[in-house]
Each structure stands twice: as C-alpha cells, then as structure tokens.
Design a protein around this motif. Structure first.
Motif, PDB file in Angstrom:
ATOM      1  N   SER A  46      -4.954   2.117   9.571  1.00  0.00           N
ATOM      2  CA  SER A  46      -5.257   3.636   9.730  1.00  0.00           C
ATOM      3  C   SER A  46      -4.366   4.271   9.246  1.00  0.00           C
ATOM      4  O   SER A  46      -4.520   5.808   8.879  1.00  0.00           O
ATOM      5  CB  SER A  46      -5.296   3.919  11.412  1.00  0.00           C
ATOM      6  OG  SER A  46      -4.369   3.607  11.945  1.00  0.00           O
ATOM      7  N   VAL A  47      -3.035   4.238   9.234  1.00  0.00           N
ATOM      8  CA  VAL A  47      -2.018   4.788   8.306  1.00  0.00           C
ATOM      9  C   VAL A  47      -2.371   5.028   7.025  1.00  0.00           C
ATOM     10  O   VAL A  47      -2.244   5.991   6.375  1.00  0.00           O
ATOM     11  CB  VAL A  47      -0.630   4.059   8.575  1.00  0.00           C
ATOM     12  CG1 VAL A  47       0.365   4.883   7.731  1.00  0.00           C
ATOM     13  CG2 VAL A  47      -0.387   4.283  10.220  1.00  0.00           C
ATOM     14  N   VAL A  48      -2.469   3.993   6.586  1.00  0.00           N
ATOM     15  CA  VAL A  48      -3.117   3.938   5.000  1.00  0.00           C
ATOM     16  C   VAL A  48      -4.393   4.553   4.663  1.00  0.00           C
ATOM     17  O   VAL A  48      -4.454   5.514   3.752  1.00  0.00           O
ATOM     18  CB  VAL A  48      -3.165   2.328   4.470  1.00  0.00           C
ATOM     19  CG1 VAL A  48      -3.761   2.360   3.064  1.00  0.00           C
ATOM     20  CG2 VAL A  48      -2.004   1.416   4.375  1.00  0.00           C
ATOM     21  N   GLY A  49      -5.314   4.674   5.634  1.00  0.00           N
ATOM     22  CA  GLY A  49      -6.534   5.450   5.467  1.00  0.00           C
ATOM     23  C   GLY A  49      -6.144   6.981   5.628  1.00  0.00           C
ATOM     24  O   GLY A  49      -6.934   7.761   4.786  1.00  0.00           O
ATOM     25  N   ALA A  50      -5.430   7.225   6.555  1.00  0.00           N
ATOM     26  CA  ALA A  50      -4.893   8.731   6.699  1.00  0.00           C
ATOM     27  C   ALA A  50      -4.142   9.244   5.476  1.00  0.00           C
ATOM     28  O   ALA A  50      -4.279  10.257   5.028  1.00  0.00           O
ATOM     29  CB  ALA A  50      -4.067   8.859   8.171  1.00  0.00           C
ATOM     30  N   ALA A  56       0.737  -1.232   0.111  1.00  0.00           N
ATOM     31  CA  ALA A  56       0.040  -0.145   0.100  1.00  0.00           C
ATOM     32  C   ALA A  56       0.877   1.209   0.235  1.00  0.00           C
ATOM     33  O   ALA A  56       0.421   2.160  -0.620  1.00  0.00           O
ATOM     34  CB  ALA A  56      -0.994  -0.034   1.302  1.00  0.00           C
ATOM     35  N   LEU A  57       2.077   1.372   0.906  1.00  0.00           N
ATOM     36  CA  LEU A  57       2.814   2.212   0.831  1.00  0.00           C
ATOM     37  C   LEU A  57       3.653   2.513  -0.515  1.00  0.00           C
ATOM     38  O   LEU A  57       3.584   3.684  -1.314  1.00  0.00           O
ATOM     39  CB  LEU A  57       3.948   2.123   1.736  1.00  0.00           C
ATOM     40  CG  LEU A  57       3.540   2.132   3.266  1.00  0.00           C
ATOM     41  CD1 LEU A  57       4.637   1.797   4.160  1.00  0.00           C
ATOM     42  CD2 LEU A  57       2.674   3.356   3.680  1.00  0.00           C
ATOM     43  N   SER A  58       3.994   1.585  -1.114  1.00  0.00           N
ATOM     44  CA  SER A  58       4.656   1.598  -2.647  1.00  0.00           C
ATOM     45  C   SER A  58       3.522   1.958  -3.724  1.00  0.00           C
ATOM     46  O   SER A  58       3.910   2.831  -4.362  1.00  0.00           O
ATOM     47  CB  SER A  58       4.933   0.193  -2.926  1.00  0.00           C
ATOM     48  OG  SER A  58       6.041   0.194  -4.148  1.00  0.00           O
ATOM     49  N   LYS A  59       2.525   1.601  -3.477  1.00  0.00           N
ATOM     50  CA  LYS A  59       1.256   2.113  -4.562  1.00  0.00           C
ATOM     51  C   LYS A  59       1.174   3.636  -4.253  1.00  0.00           C
ATOM     52  O   LYS A  59       0.815   4.269  -5.341  1.00  0.00           O
ATOM     53  CB  LYS A  59      -0.034   1.207  -4.121  1.00  0.00           C
ATOM     54  CG  LYS A  59      -0.964   1.713  -5.228  1.00  0.00           C
ATOM     55  CD  LYS A  59      -2.387   0.791  -4.875  1.00  0.00           C
ATOM     56  CE  LYS A  59      -3.504   1.005  -5.752  1.00  0.00           C
ATOM     57  NZ  LYS A  59      -4.814   0.255  -5.499  1.00  0.00           N
ATOM     58  N   ALA A  60       1.112   4.132  -3.091  1.00  0.00           N
ATOM     59  CA  ALA A  60       1.195   5.578  -2.673  1.00  0.00           C
ATOM     60  C   ALA A  60       2.483   6.299  -3.156  1.00  0.00           C
ATOM     61  O   ALA A  60       2.452   7.593  -3.049  1.00  0.00           O
ATOM     62  CB  ALA A  60       0.917   5.622  -1.427  1.00  0.00           C
ATOM     63  N   GLY A  61       3.397   5.482  -3.733  1.00  0.00           N
ATOM     64  CA  GLY A  61       4.469   6.418  -4.442  1.00  0.00           C
ATOM     65  C   GLY A  61       5.753   6.457  -3.153  1.00  0.00           C
ATOM     66  O   GLY A  61       6.515   7.484  -3.623  1.00  0.00           O
TER      67      GLY A  61
END
Length: 538
Positions: free
Chosen positions: A165-169, A35-40
């Motif tokens: 919650s981190v991904v959501g934020a 998810a972090l990688s997908k967010a760049g």
C-alpha cells in the motif's frame, strides 16, 4: 507539564526522499527496498537489514554515516542519536527546528520502516530470562514513536503487510504520501508499540509473580473483522494475543465459511471443556450451544463418545459446536455430519475425515495440533463499564482435589468415576450449574439459572425429553449421579436431584446448612462427596 503547540499546520503531501529501514522480520524487505530505490528514494539502514539490502545489489547507506558513530554494545546502541531522532522529530515548517537541523547538519528522514525484535515469539519459545530480556527492543520503538508523533512530516511502517500500500500510494501521488495516509500509519504504529509494551510488562508480572500490577496492559493483533458481533447491529473483530495455547485462536481452519463472533466464543468454550479429558485414557466429545454444553461423553471411540453426547440433548445439538479430544476419524465424521453442525474442532483430522466434512461446504473444520492444558495458568479478562475484571484462569482439576465423603454411604467405584466426570463438565457450565451423569456421559444439564433448584429441574426435564425422543421407558437420570458447581444453600436443590433419580452427589460444600443437606442425603441413602473447590462460571 503539557507542551504548548505552535499550531503549525501539517502539509498534505510530503515528498519521500530518504527512508530509514531497520527490521527484524525481513519478509518482503528486498522487494520493498527495490521499489523505494526505483522511486529515487535514498535508503539508509542498520546492521543485518543493510546487509540484506546491499546483498540484493541495492545502494544503501549505513546509519553510522549519518551519526558519525559506529554501532556499539552488540548493536544495542545504533539509532539512539540526535542525527536520527532530530531527522525524525524535526518540524520542518518551524523556523527554529529548521535552523537547528541546518546548524547540526541533520537531514530529514521522510519514511521509517521498522518492525521490532520478536519479543513475543521468544517469550513463547521457552527461552531463558536473559534471552528474553535481550529481545526487548529499545531503538526500534523509539524510532517508531518519534516518527508516529511527527506524522505531519514522517511516514512510519511497522508491518510488512503495508509495504504494497505504501508503494501504491507513492505511485499515485508521484513520490509523495498524503497526510491522511501518514495518520493511519501513525495510529497503527502507536498501537503496535502499545501491544509490544503490554507483552513485556505482562511477562515481567508473570515472571515476578506480581498478581496485581499497578498498571495492567493488554495487547493483541487483529486476526479478522467479523461480519458482526453477537447481534447484527454490533461491530466486532477478533484479536489474537500470541499465547500458544491450542484452541480456536491458534487453529488452522481447513474449510468452511468465516467464523462468526458467536462461533469463536462457543468453539473456545467447547475445546476448553474437551481439554479436560486425557486422550491417552479415553475418547471424549463435547457438543456446545451458546457457550454451554448440551452433551458431553467419554467412550472407547470418538463415534461412541459423540453418539452418547448427542443423546443427552439432540434438539439443542442442532447448529452446535463439536469438540473432540482426539484426531477426527472418518467414522466419527460420518456421524457428526448427519446433524447440522456449525464447527468441528479437533487436534487433527484424517484425510478421509476431511473429505467427508468437505461435502458440507459451510461446515468449519479446525485443527489445533494439540489440546489445551487444563492445569495451565493464564488470565481471564472481562470488560465492565469503566474498567476490566482480571482473574486467573480456572485451572483447578478434580483429579487433584482431596475429595471428602460426608455421608454415611460411600460412593461405589462406578459412582465415583461418574462424579469426577460430572464435576469436570460442571466447571464449564454457566452458573448455577447442575449436571446429571451416568456411565461417563451427561444425561441432563441445567445451566445459567438464578436458582439451583431451577437448574436441577431443567436438567431433569431435558433428560425426560431425551428419553422420550430415544424411546426409553424412563430418563437416564434414574441411577445417575449429580454435580453442582457450587454448594447447595438449602436441601431443596438436592431433593430435586434425588427426585430425578440421582444416587450420588458431588459439590464443593461450605454452606451454613451443610449439615441439613448431608442429613437429607443420608435420609435417602444418597452418597455425597465434597470437593472444597467451587467452579462458578459467569
């Protein structure tokens, strides 16, 4: 000496461009990293964490690329480097910090994901000294504390439960995290390292047998938020310490509504009491109300033990806690559910027993997998204004005492068995405690009174009430034995017990008037045994 603040205001939203991940518990790691990688977000990692991320097909840089230095000393040194800690601690809006980062080519890290070596689990596993020491994390807590201190710019995650919650934020704030969110993560991070250090310092104190360390720390993890505490206007939460002792904190709740603060307190008291009875020798049941037993008994079966315990004080047993020293069976379950009960706790429960209890949807059923060892060492902690009282667990067991008969008459074998039974129970009754017992069952309990005479009289009165309820001609205190948790300071308490029908007494002894008390026992033909051990419980 305190360091003066330059009072540089923290920004609200900080974009997350680079994350450092180094985790022992890899639960949810791959999904979170994806998810972090997908967010760049660029991923930087260490050792096994980097291998796990790379194996999932995600791009990840090894931390050694940042430091220009390989992991050494079996991984003990890998992140303890200015390129890492400068990236975490740099105040980016401070011109001096920014210049230092530029000169030394330190790129900022915006998100740190760290959970620590499993010291608590290894400690509880019974591992040897060297293995436990090797699982003391150094680099992890250093990164966590550095990131948490600099939460003005860095977000730190120490719990896999926070990944979502981190991904959501990040999604809500278009790749950034707010100051309030970073603050909450930092607060949790400092609490985690505090609990971690508490476990380590506690282990050292225990291992080195330091009874009173200069600094004493306690830590625990939130298990559940209570609806309220002892009273509705009090807030409460249940924290677990990681101790593997079988009991309410380690039990599996099979059914029923959430345990309340009072449920947990009473259930702990009940199970600690029933743990005094070896299940290989006898079945035993304790019924608890407001942390005091209202009935305890042994029997050939749980059903027999339960019915005998219930007979001691059937009125008080309503809405109580039932603790068993053997797995709950269907026959015992059938009897227990006939009376309104808040909690049943046992080492295990049969399928039939579970089905019977399930008909009472609010009744909580807990299984523990074992019994607490009454001889095991441990700590008991009580808060007072401005401090804490810390003492060792009361792990004295009457079977280990050198009992001394101090009267002319020696107890019969039946009386001695009842005396030991009664003293086991007295250990778990609030002081001043008086226990009448007969045939390995309590027949009258007096608890928590300011006067031992009052406890004797209350116990006798309860026995009289129970006899009337059962249609008996006289209370079962006639021909019973009596246990006192502490010495009789005067003969009056003993005389009250004799008046109720007790024929033998067990007490610690040690009063200046022991001779007077012994003389009173001899005058009435009563046998008396001294334990030399007191069981105050406040």
């Amino acid at each position: 000496m305190a360091v003066a603040s330059k009072r540089i205001p923290a920004p609200d939203l900080v974009p997350v461009r680079r994350a450092l991940l180094s985790v022992s518990d890899k639960t949810g790691l791959v999904e979170f990293a994806a998810a972090l990688s997908k967010a760049g977000i660029e991923l930087v990692s260490t050792g096994g964490t980097a291998k796990t991320i790379a194996a999932a097909g995600l791009a990840v840089r090894d931390v050694s690329e940042l430091t220009g230095f390989p992991e050494i000393m079996d991984g003990r040194v890998k992140t303890l480097h200015p390129s890492v800690h400068g990236a975490l601690l740099g105040v980016r809006d401070d011109p001096e910090h920014a210049a230092a980062m530029e000169v030394h080519r330190i790129a900022p890290i915006d998100l740190v994901v760290v959970n620590l070596y499993p010291f608590e689990d290894v400690r509880q596993s019974g591992a040897d000294y060297a293995s436990i020491v090797e699982n003391i994390d150094i680099g992890g807590p250093a990164m966590v504390r550095a990131s948490a201190k600099n939460h003005a710019y860095v977000a730190v995650v120490t719990d896999p439960e926070d990944y979502a919650s981190v991904v959501g934020a990040l999604e809500m704030n278009f790749g950034s995290l707010s100051f309030e969110f970073r603050q909450k993560l930092a607060a949790k991070a400092f609490a985690r390292t505090a609990a971690y250090d508490a476990a380590i310092s506690g282990w050292f104190a225990e291992t080195l047998e330091v009874e009173h360390p200069t600094w004493r720390a306690f830590g625990g993890k939130l298990d559940s938020v209570m609806r309220y505490g002892e009273n509705p206007h009090q807030q409460a939460g249940f924290y677990v310490t990681g101790e593997k002792r079988p009991g309410v904190a380690t039990a599996r709740q099979l059914q029923g509504k959430q345990l309340s603060y009072n449920n947990i307190n009473d259930t702990d008291a009940a199970f600690e009491l029933v743990g005094e009875f070896d299940p290989a020798r006898t079945a035993a049941v304790a019924i608890i109300k407001h942390a005091n037993p209202c009935g305890v008994a042994e029997g050939a079966t749980l059903t027999e033990a339960y019915l005998r315990a219930l007979a001691c004080d059937p009125v008080s047993a309503f809405g109580g806690i039932v603790a068993l020293n053997r797995p709950l069976d269907a026959e015992a379950a059938e009897e227990i559910v006939k009376t309104f009960t808040e909690v049943i706790i046992a080492p295990e429960a049969s399928g039939d027993a579970r089905a019977i209890v399930a008909a009472k949807k609010n009744l909580r059923l807990l299984v523990t997998g074992g019994l607490p060892d009454p001889r095991a060492a441990g700590m008991a902690v009580k808060s007072v204004a401005g401090g804490m009282l810390v003492q060792g667990r009361d792990n004295a067991v009457v079977d280990d005492f050198a009992l001394k008969v101090v009267t002319r008459r020696t107890p019969t074998d039946r009386e001695m068995a009842d005396l030991k039974f009664a003293f086991r129970v007295a250990k778990h009754v609030k002081s001043n405690a008086i226990i009448y017992a007969r045939d390995l069952a309590t027949v009258g309990i007096g608890a928590g009174q300011m006067s031992r005479v009052d406890s004797s009289r209350i116990a006798a009165r309860k026995a009289l009430d129970a006899a009337e309820a059962a249609g008996l001609a006289e209370p079962l205190t006639r021909g019973s034995v009596v246990a006192s948790d502490a010495f009789f300071p005067f003969a009056d308490g003993l005389l009250s017990a004799i008046e109720a029908g007790a024929t033998a007494v067990i007490q610690p002894g040690g009063s200046m008037r022991d001779d007077e008390v012994i003389a009173a026992a001899d005058a009435h033909g009563v046998a008396m045994v001294f334990t030399g051990v007191r069981h105050f419980r406040h």
